[in-house]
Design a protein around this motif. Structure first.
Motif, short mmCIF file in Angstrom:
data_model
loop_
_atom_site.label_atom_id
_atom_site.label_comp_id
_atom_site.label_asym_id
_atom_site.label_seq_id
_atom_site.Cartn_x
_atom_site.Cartn_y
_atom_site.Cartn_z
N THR A 37 0.81 -1.22 0.00
CA THR A 37 0.00 0.00 0.00
C THR A 37 0.84 1.27 0.00
O THR A 37 0.32 2.35 -0.23
N ASP A 84 -3.53 -3.37 -7.03
CA ASP A 84 -4.57 -2.33 -7.15
C ASP A 84 -3.90 -0.98 -6.93
O ASP A 84 -3.62 -0.60 -5.79
N GLN A 87 -4.84 1.62 -4.29
CA GLN A 87 -4.53 1.39 -2.88
C GLN A 87 -3.07 1.71 -2.56
O GLN A 87 -2.63 1.50 -1.43
#
Length: 372
Positions: A37, A84, A87
């Motif tokens: 992240t 992703d 994120q």
């Protein structure tokens, strides 16, 4: 524990202990199911300044064959395919990122992949035109180093650097950056200047101020006796007391300005969550990864380069992320030395890894607070 141990808990400290343990429990799954992240991109080791306490020993030239624009974009594209991007937040560090003429293209690609981004800069090259190009590329956050008034700041960062850094901060605020963070490297020479530094950075446009301490790495690697840079226990307590007091004052007054301590290791229950918004356990290799200037993949750019896990020029970043990093995710080896019988092990898990590796005799933040 002794009576003055910052980890010591009384009845009135129980809510804080519960909150800290809740934070610790929330991150445990990351050791078995890491989730990227936060990504550092060490854009270059070149810098237009030569700061005395630089953790990367940056110079006007780089010792590495650094990634080209096309190589950086290709690596980012694989990350966008395998993770992703929405994120992931990318912190662009250096050296001085603004020395890369392709910086704006890279930021635009990060934005197109859904990633947020910021630069960590000395601010001296941050003109209004460059701020606008970063803004147009999708960036909304900058972090700029301010260590005190002119004499104090320039004693370690060079003559003429303060005015340009403050001008860069103002340009960032006036030309579209939503978050303008000031970073102060705390050392004995600026301990008594905190109130003045806060006024300076707020007047220049900062809405967030982070105080960090100086590590024995980079230009200070291997030095044990650095009284001009290293804080004694009373000075550590003074710094944390100031941050704790200001955070409470700002909260009570409804002032949106934020003051916080750095992401060092566990500070003890009496400090955790009172000097920063989250606890201080090290997330390197758990949800934090790095692309170094030459394409090597590591957990944090503050770690020794020997801890890199592979090269994104030879393998996909995701392959390295999921198949390496065992030493970051298996913590039993850290339960040695002062950690061997520590009652806070389940929360701390061995402190900040970059501190543990660069200063093995003094990485424990509980120990660093105890003494006269």
């Amino acid at each position: 524990m002794s009576a003055d141990d910052p980890g010591r808990v009384g009845l009135r400290d129980l809510p804080q202990l519960v909150a800290v343990r809740r934070d610790a429990a929330r991150r445990i799954p990351l050791h078995t199911h890491p989730n990227l992240t936060y990504l550092f991109w060490e854009s270059t080791l070149k810098c237009n300044l030569r700061c005395a306490h630089c953790g990367s020993s940056c110079e006007a030239t780089t010792p590495l064959k650094e990634l080209t624009r096309d190589q950086v974009l290709a690596i980012l594209d694989t990350i966008g395919e395998d993770f992703d991007g929405s994120q992931i937040f990318v912190s662009i560090t250096g050296g001085e990122p603004l020395l890369r003429p392709d910086l704006f293209d890279v930021v635009a690609r990060m934005t197109s992949l859904g990633m947020g981004s910021c630069i960590v800069t000395n601010g001296t090259l941050l003109t209004p035109e460059r701020v606008e190009r970063l803004r147009d590329a999708g960036m909304r956050t900058v972090s700029i180093s301010i260590d005190g008034p002119e004499e104090t700041h320039e004693a370690v960062r060079g003559k003429g650097s303060l005015a340009r850094a403050l001008a860069g901060m103002t340009a960032a605020r006036q030309h579209g950056m939503e978050w303008v963070e000031a970073i102060t490297c705390v050392r004995p020479a600026n301990l008594h200047l905190f109130d003045q530094i806060e006024r300076m950075v707020r007047d220049a446009g900062a809405n967030l101020w982070r105080l960090i301490t100086i590590d024995r790495m980079g230009r200070l690697a291997g030095r044990r006796d650095i009284p001009e840079m290293w804080l004694t226990p009373p000075q550590v307590r003074h710094t944390l007391d100031f941050i704790e007091r200001r955070r409470e004052e700002l909260r009570r007054s409804g002032d949106p300005f934020d003051v916080r301590f750095s992401c060092g290791g566990f500070l003890g229950v009496k400090r955790e969550l009172s000097v920063r918004p989250g606890d201080g356990q090290c997330f390197a290799g758990l949800c934090v990864g790095s692309i170094l200037a030459d394409g090597r993949v590591s957990a944090c750019p503050s770690l020794p380069r020997s801890w890199a896990q592979g090269s994104a020029l030879e393998e996909r970043f995701s392959t390295i992320w999921y198949e390496r990093f065992q030493d970051f995710r298996e913590t039993a080896w850290r339960r040695t030395g002062p950690c061997a019988d520590c009652s806070w092990w389940s929360i701390c898990l061995g402190g900040g890894l970059h501190e543990r590796l660069s200063q093995p005799d003094s990485f424990c933040w509980i120990d660093r607070q105890i003494g006269d």
